[in-house]
Design an enzyme around this catalytic site. Structure first.
Site, PDB file in Angstrom:
ATOM      1  CD1 TRP A 182      -9.564   5.704  -4.051  1.00  0.00           C
ATOM      2  CD2 TRP A 182      -9.437   3.624  -3.318  1.00  0.00           C
ATOM      3  NE1 TRP A 182     -10.655   5.270  -4.363  1.00  0.00           N
ATOM      4  CE2 TRP A 182     -10.777   4.000  -3.731  1.00  0.00           C
ATOM      5  CE3 TRP A 182      -9.279   2.172  -2.864  1.00  0.00           C
ATOM      6  CZ2 TRP A 182     -11.828   3.134  -3.961  1.00  0.00           C
ATOM      7  CZ3 TRP A 182     -10.254   1.482  -2.770  1.00  0.00           C
ATOM      8  CH2 TRP A 182     -11.566   1.716  -3.496  1.00  0.00           C
ATOM      9  CB  SER A 224      -0.978   0.149   1.285  1.00  0.00           C
ATOM     10  OG  SER A 224      -1.637   1.213   1.274  1.00  0.00           O
ATOM     11  CE  LYS A 251     -13.291   1.976   0.168  1.00  0.00           C
ATOM     12  NZ  LYS A 251     -14.105   2.522   1.403  1.00  0.00           N
ATOM     13  CD  GLU A 252      -4.548   0.895  -1.219  1.00  0.00           C
ATOM     14  OE1 GLU A 252      -4.774   1.150  -2.271  1.00  0.00           O
ATOM     15  OE2 GLU A 252      -3.324   1.021  -0.582  1.00  0.00           O
ATOM     16  CG  LEU A 253      -4.033   2.828   7.474  1.00  0.00           C
ATOM     17  CD1 LEU A 253      -2.996   1.937   7.716  1.00  0.00           C
ATOM     18  CD2 LEU A 253      -3.455   4.336   7.724  1.00  0.00           C
TER      19      LEU A 253
END
Length: 249
Positions: A179, A115, A182-184
């Site tokens: 994003w 990420s 959001k991934e985190l």
């Protein structure tokens, strides 16, 4: 090595010093003395057969060969059995275990999800990806996984669910990006839900104080600084984490 394997190996090893039996005398050769080693060996094979080989596919043939005292053919049969890994595993008590379909769905598709902010690709992330990739590790890396025509949002969200670990490259470029954050959030949710190590943070050109200010929930997770390690060193460090996980499964 089990008793079965030990005895099979010893029986085959003994044949190296045993001459094939003969049916007729020549010269002053005593046929009984000449054939004695092979007879003793076949008697031992008889015991071995009774203990282990009745259920083998060659069991009936071995029984017939023992009855007719066919030494050379018996050696061939035991040699074949020594290569029958499935039967040996069975004798060792090892059984094949089928993974249930519902369980197979939970097996991670990727070893690690990287990420990161796109702006960090050129000066760090691409090199990190190459270092990990050359170790044969299966990586979710957006530019390799997302294909032409894909719904990239769905692909990324799917990747967050199917990765064993997440290397999070946190930088100023990472902050306030929809994003990356959001991934985190997805990975934090998974880690909190499962109680298993998932997130491996890398601080890239930021301080621990900055991390604490922006992501207090991540600040409690041990991070490494990209300035203190080469990408190859980080790749090796990750490989060790992966090996530990695999050993614990």
């Amino acid at each position: 090595m089990t008793d079965f394997e030990t005895q099979l190996k010893e029986l085959l090893e003994r044949t190296k010093n045993i001459k094939s039996p003969i049916n007729a005398t020549f010269g002053e050769t005593n046929i009984n003395e000449y054939n004695k080693p092979s007879e003793v060996w076949m008697n031992d094979v008889q015991i071995f057969y009774e203990n282990y080989l009745k259920d083998h596919a060659l069991g009936d043939r071995i029984n017939s060969l023992l009855f007719h005292r066919k030494y050379n053919e018996l050696v061939s049969c035991l040699t074949s059995i020594s290569k029958d890994r499935k039967f040996i595993d069975k004798m060792n008590g090892i059984q094949e275990v089928a993974v249930p379909k519902y369980q197979a769905k939970g097996i991670p598709q990727y070893d690690v999800f990287i990420s990161h902010a796109n702006r960090d690709k050129e000066d760090f992330v691409e090199e990190l990806y190459q270092a990990i990739n050359k170790l044969g590790i299966n990586i979710f890396y957006d530019k390799d996984v997302i294909d032409w025509g894909d719904n990239w949002k769905n692909v990324i969200l799917d990747g967050t669910k199917k990765s064993e670990f997440a290397i999070i490259v946190i930088s100023e470029n990472f902050f306030d990006r929809e994003w990356t954050e959001k991934e985190l959030a997805e990975f934090l949710s998974r880690q909190n839900r499962n109680g298993q190590k998932l997130i491996l943070p890398i601080l890239h050109n930021i301080t621990l104080t900055q991390l604490q200010e922006r992501y207090p929930s991540v600040a409690d997770i041990q991070a490494i600084d990209s300035k203190k390690y080469t990408c190859d060193q980080i790749a090796i460090m990750f490989a060790r984490q992966l090996i530990k996980r695999l050993k614990s499964m």
